[in-house]
Design a protein around this motif. Structure first.
Motif, PDB file in Angstrom:
ATOM      1  N   ARG D  67       0.834  -1.208   0.000  1.00  0.00           N
ATOM      2  CA  ARG D  67       0.000   0.000   0.000  1.00  0.00           C
ATOM      3  C   ARG D  67       0.863   1.250   0.000  1.00  0.00           C
ATOM      4  NH1 ARG D  67      -4.266   2.109   4.563  1.00  0.00           N
ATOM      5  NH2 ARG D  67      -2.351   2.926   5.428  1.00  0.00           N
ATOM      6  N   GLU D  68       1.880   1.266   0.850  1.00  0.00           N
ATOM      7  CA  GLU D  68       2.705   2.470   0.952  1.00  0.00           C
ATOM      8  C   GLU D  68       3.556   2.670  -0.296  1.00  0.00           C
ATOM      9  OE1 GLU D  68       2.329   4.744   3.325  1.00  0.00           O
ATOM     10  OE2 GLU D  68       0.676   3.441   3.934  1.00  0.00           O
ATOM     11  N   ALA D  69       4.054   1.561  -0.850  1.00  0.00           N
ATOM     12  CA  ALA D  69       4.847   1.678  -2.073  1.00  0.00           C
ATOM     13  C   ALA D  69       3.988   2.226  -3.203  1.00  0.00           C
ATOM     14  CB  ALA D  69       5.417   0.307  -2.460  1.00  0.00           C
ATOM     15  N   HIS D  70       2.781   1.688  -3.293  1.00  0.00           N
ATOM     16  CA  HIS D  70       1.873   2.170  -4.326  1.00  0.00           C
ATOM     17  C   HIS D  70       1.564   3.656  -4.130  1.00  0.00           C
ATOM     18  CE1 HIS D  70      -1.178   1.846  -7.427  1.00  0.00           C
ATOM     19  NE2 HIS D  70      -2.026   2.484  -6.627  1.00  0.00           N
ATOM     20  N   ALA D  71       1.287   4.031  -2.897  1.00  0.00           N
ATOM     21  CA  ALA D  71       0.959   5.436  -2.630  1.00  0.00           C
ATOM     22  C   ALA D  71       2.124   6.353  -3.005  1.00  0.00           C
ATOM     23  CB  ALA D  71       0.588   5.604  -1.150  1.00  0.00           C
ATOM     24  N   LEU D  72       3.336   5.898  -2.692  1.00  0.00           N
ATOM     25  CA  LEU D  72       4.492   6.755  -2.974  1.00  0.00           C
ATOM     26  C   LEU D  72       4.728   6.879  -4.484  1.00  0.00           C
ATOM     27  CD1 LEU D  72       6.917   8.395  -2.251  1.00  0.00           C
ATOM     28  CD2 LEU D  72       8.189   6.310  -1.754  1.00  0.00           C
ATOM     29  N   THR D  73       4.740   5.764  -5.179  1.00  0.00           N
ATOM     30  CA  THR D  73       4.964   5.862  -6.630  1.00  0.00           C
ATOM     31  C   THR D  73       3.850   6.662  -7.298  1.00  0.00           C
ATOM     32  OG1 THR D  73       3.891   3.710  -6.902  1.00  0.00           O
ATOM     33  CG2 THR D  73       6.291   3.720  -6.830  1.00  0.00           C
ATOM     34  N   GLU D  74       2.634   6.454  -6.794  1.00  0.00           N
ATOM     35  CA  GLU D  74       1.519   7.199  -7.369  1.00  0.00           C
ATOM     36  C   GLU D  74       1.689   8.703  -7.156  1.00  0.00           C
ATOM     37  OE1 GLU D  74      -1.040   7.243  -9.958  1.00  0.00           O
ATOM     38  OE2 GLU D  74      -0.238   5.332  -9.234  1.00  0.00           O
ATOM     39  N   ALA D  75       2.153   9.048  -5.968  1.00  0.00           N
ATOM     40  CA  ALA D  75       2.360  10.468  -5.681  1.00  0.00           C
ATOM     41  C   ALA D  75       3.399  11.061  -6.622  1.00  0.00           C
ATOM     42  CB  ALA D  75       2.801  10.644  -4.211  1.00  0.00           C
ATOM     43  N   VAL D  76       4.496  10.327  -6.794  1.00  0.00           N
ATOM     44  CA  VAL D  76       5.536  10.833  -7.694  1.00  0.00           C
ATOM     45  C   VAL D  76       5.014  10.887  -9.125  1.00  0.00           C
ATOM     46  CG1 VAL D  76       7.804  10.346  -8.694  1.00  0.00           C
ATOM     47  CG2 VAL D  76       7.429  10.037  -6.226  1.00  0.00           C
ATOM     48  N   ARG D  77       4.395   9.799  -9.559  1.00  0.00           N
ATOM     49  CA  ARG D  77       3.902   9.741 -10.935  1.00  0.00           C
ATOM     50  C   ARG D  77       2.956  10.904 -11.232  1.00  0.00           C
ATOM     51  NH1 ARG D  77       3.914   4.633 -12.864  1.00  0.00           N
ATOM     52  NH2 ARG D  77       3.098   3.862 -10.880  1.00  0.00           N
ATOM     53  N   SER D  78       2.044  11.144 -10.302  1.00  0.00           N
ATOM     54  CA  SER D  78       1.053  12.171 -10.593  1.00  0.00           C
ATOM     55  C   SER D  78       1.629  13.579 -10.411  1.00  0.00           C
ATOM     56  CB  SER D  78      -0.179  11.983  -9.708  1.00  0.00           C
ATOM     57  OG  SER D  78       0.118  12.374  -8.385  1.00  0.00           O
ATOM     58  N   GLY D  79       2.855  13.662  -9.875  1.00  0.00           N
ATOM     59  CA  GLY D  79       3.469  14.991  -9.757  1.00  0.00           C
ATOM     60  C   GLY D  79       4.246  15.380 -10.997  1.00  0.00           C
ATOM     61  N   VAL D  80       4.469  14.401 -11.871  1.00  0.00           N
ATOM     62  CA  VAL D  80       5.337  14.635 -13.032  1.00  0.00           C
ATOM     63  C   VAL D  80       4.499  14.685 -14.305  1.00  0.00           C
ATOM     64  CG1 VAL D  80       7.144  13.599 -14.444  1.00  0.00           C
ATOM     65  CG2 VAL D  80       7.323  13.544 -11.946  1.00  0.00           C
ATOM     66  N   ARG D  81       4.853  15.618 -15.193  1.00  0.00           N
ATOM     67  CA  ARG D  81       4.194  15.627 -16.512  1.00  0.00           C
ATOM     68  C   ARG D  81       5.236  15.303 -17.565  1.00  0.00           C
ATOM     69  NH1 ARG D  81       1.726  20.601 -15.847  1.00  0.00           N
ATOM     70  NH2 ARG D  81       2.173  21.069 -18.019  1.00  0.00           N
ATOM     71  N   THR D  82       5.006  14.219 -18.302  1.00  0.00           N
ATOM     72  CA  THR D  82       6.051  13.707 -19.193  1.00  0.00           C
ATOM     73  C   THR D  82       6.249  14.568 -20.428  1.00  0.00           C
ATOM     74  OG1 THR D  82       4.382  12.253 -20.135  1.00  0.00           O
ATOM     75  CG2 THR D  82       5.863  11.298 -18.494  1.00  0.00           C
ATOM     76  N   ASP D  83       5.400  15.585 -20.610  1.00  0.00           N
ATOM     77  CA  ASP D  83       5.627  16.456 -21.753  1.00  0.00           C
ATOM     78  C   ASP D  83       6.541  17.626 -21.397  1.00  0.00           C
ATOM     79  OD1 ASP D  83       3.948  17.663 -20.026  1.00  0.00           O
ATOM     80  OD2 ASP D  83       2.409  18.203 -21.512  1.00  0.00           O
ATOM     81  N   GLN D  84       7.085  17.585 -20.212  1.00  0.00           N
ATOM     82  CA  GLN D  84       7.989  18.659 -19.777  1.00  0.00           C
ATOM     83  C   GLN D  84       9.433  18.282 -20.091  1.00  0.00           C
ATOM     84  OE1 GLN D  84       7.011  21.561 -17.728  1.00  0.00           O
ATOM     85  NE2 GLN D  84       5.008  21.030 -18.611  1.00  0.00           N
ATOM     86  N   PRO D  85      10.324  19.296 -20.070  1.00  0.00           N
ATOM     87  CA  PRO D  85      11.745  18.971 -20.216  1.00  0.00           C
ATOM     88  C   PRO D  85      12.246  18.152 -19.020  1.00  0.00           C
ATOM     89  CG  PRO D  85      11.428  21.324 -19.857  1.00  0.00           C
ATOM     90  CD  PRO D  85      10.070  20.736 -20.053  1.00  0.00           C
ATOM     91  N   ALA D  86      13.372  17.493 -19.237  1.00  0.00           N
ATOM     92  CA  ALA D  86      13.863  16.542 -18.242  1.00  0.00           C
ATOM     93  C   ALA D  86      14.112  17.198 -16.896  1.00  0.00           C
ATOM     94  CB  ALA D  86      15.144  15.872 -18.740  1.00  0.00           C
ATOM     95  N   ASP D  87      14.727  18.367 -16.873  1.00  0.00           N
ATOM     96  CA  ASP D  87      15.052  18.956 -15.565  1.00  0.00           C
ATOM     97  C   ASP D  87      13.783  19.298 -14.796  1.00  0.00           C
ATOM     98  OD1 ASP D  87      14.321  21.058 -17.187  1.00  0.00           O
ATOM     99  OD2 ASP D  87      15.813  22.440 -16.369  1.00  0.00           O
ATOM    100  N   ARG D  88      12.775  19.752 -15.500  1.00  0.00           N
ATOM    101  CA  ARG D  88      11.508  20.059 -14.854  1.00  0.00           C
ATOM    102  C   ARG D  88      10.851  18.791 -14.310  1.00  0.00           C
ATOM    103  NH1 ARG D  88       7.591  24.199 -14.314  1.00  0.00           N
ATOM    104  NH2 ARG D  88       6.220  23.288 -12.736  1.00  0.00           N
ATOM    105  N   GLN D  89      10.947  17.727 -15.102  1.00  0.00           N
ATOM    106  CA  GLN D  89      10.388  16.455 -14.625  1.00  0.00           C
ATOM    107  C   GLN D  89      11.090  15.988 -13.358  1.00  0.00           C
ATOM    108  OE1 GLN D  89       9.417  13.146 -17.254  1.00  0.00           O
ATOM    109  NE2 GLN D  89       9.700  14.498 -19.035  1.00  0.00           N
ATOM    110  N   LEU D  90      12.405  16.108 -13.336  1.00  0.00           N
ATOM    111  CA  LEU D  90      13.143  15.678 -12.150  1.00  0.00           C
ATOM    112  C   LEU D  90      12.744  16.525 -10.948  1.00  0.00           C
ATOM    113  CD1 LEU D  90      15.193  13.867 -10.889  1.00  0.00           C
ATOM    114  CD2 LEU D  90      17.012  15.440 -11.606  1.00  0.00           C
ATOM    115  N   TRP D  91      12.678  17.810 -11.168  1.00  0.00           N
ATOM    116  CA  TRP D  91      12.286  18.710 -10.077  1.00  0.00           C
ATOM    117  C   TRP D  91      10.906  18.349  -9.538  1.00  0.00           C
ATOM    118  CZ3 TRP D  91      13.291  21.972  -6.378  1.00  0.00           C
ATOM    119  CH2 TRP D  91      12.252  22.786  -5.879  1.00  0.00           C
ATOM    120  N   ASP D  92       9.971  18.185 -10.418  1.00  0.00           N
ATOM    121  CA  ASP D  92       8.620  17.862  -9.970  1.00  0.00           C
ATOM    122  C   ASP D  92       8.576  16.536  -9.214  1.00  0.00           C
ATOM    123  OD1 ASP D  92       7.494  20.162 -10.961  1.00  0.00           O
ATOM    124  OD2 ASP D  92       7.018  19.288 -12.923  1.00  0.00           O
ATOM    125  N   GLY D  93       9.328  15.580  -9.735  1.00  0.00           N
ATOM    126  CA  GLY D  93       9.350  14.277  -9.079  1.00  0.00           C
ATOM    127  C   GLY D  93       9.952  14.367  -7.683  1.00  0.00           C
TER     128      GLY D  93
END
Lengths: 214, 214, 214, 214
Positions: D67-93
């Motif tokens: 449950r916690e692993a899923h929650a964490l990956t989900e949080a990171v995933r939903s914080g990142v937008r893959t249409d952004q440049p790489a540095d922005r994606q890293l920052w958001d993640g």
DNA sequence: CATGAATGAGTTTTCATTCAT
DNA sequence: CATGAATGAAAACTCATTCAT
């Protein structure tokens, strides 16, 4: 260059040191809580030496009981002169008893508290000593009855019970005197003497208290 | 035919079974030598259940002391009627005491022997009960002196010592009666009553035994 | 040919054997899951001997932490020469660190994983060591800034965070290198050195930091 | 007349309550020190119900990890937008990661500390999640290299090591941020971003990476 | 469904006791 | 004799787990 450590002492002396340490430890901690480690350290010898001389914890405890029982009976015996009248003998005996127990609280603890609660064997050792004292008191009661010109017609069990009660009272008073600051052996002896002698005196004169019908 | 393992009993019942087993084991083996394993087996339950209900060896022992102390004082209390004369009260109390201790030798062993030598906390539990009894006896002595038309001018410590001796004698006689086949509670009570009452009687009449000069 | 049970060894030797066994067991099973039985058996001695020498599970664990922490800091310390430039010092330190953790994976597990989660006392032991290393790295960063002719105007918390990140990265890489077959200490050190010293940005621009020839 | 006690709740809800209690208990006490009793009580249900729903301590712990692993990956995933440049994606993640771990310290403790040290099975559960994140970061690095018009000629293992170091640094910083009062998720992310993206070298030259405006 | 009653198997720790030197 | 090294056996206590109701 030579270590000062080991004074070669004769076995008898070493054994007494060990018994001293054991009595103190058993008296304060109790049989089970006393550890052979502590006893050996307190005696200033190594543990295997304790085993070499005293064989086992059981045997060591038994040796303590015997030594202390002997010391107590000896103290009482040497305090009493059998050419005295019975009341004087009882007084002297009580005084010697309370004095000895006050001076050897650990030994008394071993005899009175510890030895009685750790198996038949130990209790029997103490019982032997106790019986010796009870016999002495019993005889005093009989003699006192004779001195009072009474027939020694007290039934045997009655006398035994009285002696038992007297010794029991003495034992309790010894503990009480040890635990109550300011109570001397002499005071304890006087209290018990009053209690016992006057009570017995009444009996001798033939006016026992009569229990009500059940 | 008989059910060997009675299972699923309500907690209150199980607790009493455990206390029964514990009193018996503590009374015979002593606090330290008694193992929780043995107690649990004797109670017919597993060790964890003992811990679940009674918490620890210490707590279990304390519970035993409390139960037995309560039972003993209750037995004595309900045997005595305070509207009776002092000698009758003492007789009734002694009879109840010896009867109860004869019927509950293990409980008596716990109170008289075991509880006193395993730490202040346990001893205090028993001391409270003992003081209650000593106070009762002390008061009886004072009342008796009054009934005998004597001024209650006995010094306080003297009375305390007498009460202590009486209770101590009773305690010892209880052990003696338990250990000597054929001695009934009634006989033990009579012996002590003779010993105590006549002795005190003499005192009341002003003829205490006088110790010789040191 | 090999003696199966080597007996009667001097205390110092036995203690090291016990610590070896304990580090291995604590490192693999964790503090709570490690049983003293297992440790004693692995050390080839009986449990009482472990207790005689190391006193308790807590003390044994503390002894492990101390020994491993000392060994690790000593390894890093002796791998670094303070008369070298900052980048060389960092490289040497990292190399020593990864080499030591690779050679002592269980010790590293004790320090990195186990000690941190079982009570303040243990964590504090490790924290002391960690702070020593973080302080060393922090100072290297400041020196490096000075060597680069820059004002050391990085805010203090910023530097602390960087040092923390660097040490954290090192710790994680150590675990990764231990778990990934074929990754040498040298490779792990080079990876981190690149990451830390040059930065990803630099890397992208084609100017990676180059390790000195072995 | 009806007891208000048991609100019949649907199984799914009850299970979440149990998992909440379990995560909290495992996170604070550790796997071994956490008792099923405590968890059941904290969840407000009886122990057998926990076993009925979650089967065993092992399974319960595994469910927590998942449950916690899923929650964490989900949080990171939903914080990142893959249409952004790489540095922005890293920052958001990173920002999502530090935010989530700060808001769920017990869950993070379960994943980061507890799960790794109690047997292969649990560690594997976490490793799966970790690999997912490492893969994400690895890909970001490759993309960044491409965006910088560089050949993706970094050897695969080198990239894996870098990603590993970055994730490890993030994990350490999360623990550091949780334990250091006054450090926000944003600050932790910025620190790591500087470290990772620009590198210490870049920093020295005065061109730190600048986070985008919130 | 829900729970009070119950336990098997293990934990850390201690202690009397024995050898080899 | 004297001792450091070593242990078998048992103690108190805990915990995950299961039934009967």
């Amino acid at each position: 260059m030579g270590a000062v450590k080991t004074k070669r002492m004769p076995r008898a002396v070493r054994e007494q040191q060990m018994l001293d340490a054991a009595v103190r430890t058993f008296g304060r901690r109790g049989y089970m809580a006393a550890s052979m480690d502590e006893i050996a350290e307190l005696a200033g010898v190594s543990k295997p030496l304790v085993y070499l001389y005293l064989n086992s914890k059981d045997d060591l405890f038994t040796a303590c009981i015997r030594r202390e029982a002997h010391a107590l009976t000896e103290a009482v015996r040497s305090g009493v002169r059998t050419d005295q009248p019975a009341d004087r003998q009882l007084w002297d005996g009580l005084l010697a008893f309370f004095t000895h127990t006050a001076e050897n609280p650990d030994g008394w603890s071993v005899l009175h508290l510890q030895a009685r609660i750790h198996g038949e064997a130990f209790a029997a050792e103490v019982a032997a000593m106790r019986e010796e004292i009870v016999a002495f008191v019993t005889q005093l009661i009989v003699v006192a009855a004779r001195e009072a010109h009474r027939d020694p017609d007290l039934p045997e069990r009655e006398v035994a019970g009285l002696a038992e009660a007297l010794v029991g009272a003495a034992e309790s008073l010894a503990a009480w005197a040890n635990a109550t600051p300011g109570v001397t052996a002499r005071q304890a002896a006087a209290t018990l003497m009053n209690f016992a002698w006057a009570g017995l005196g009444e009996l001798m004169e033939g006016r026992p208290w009569a229990p009500p019908a059940p």
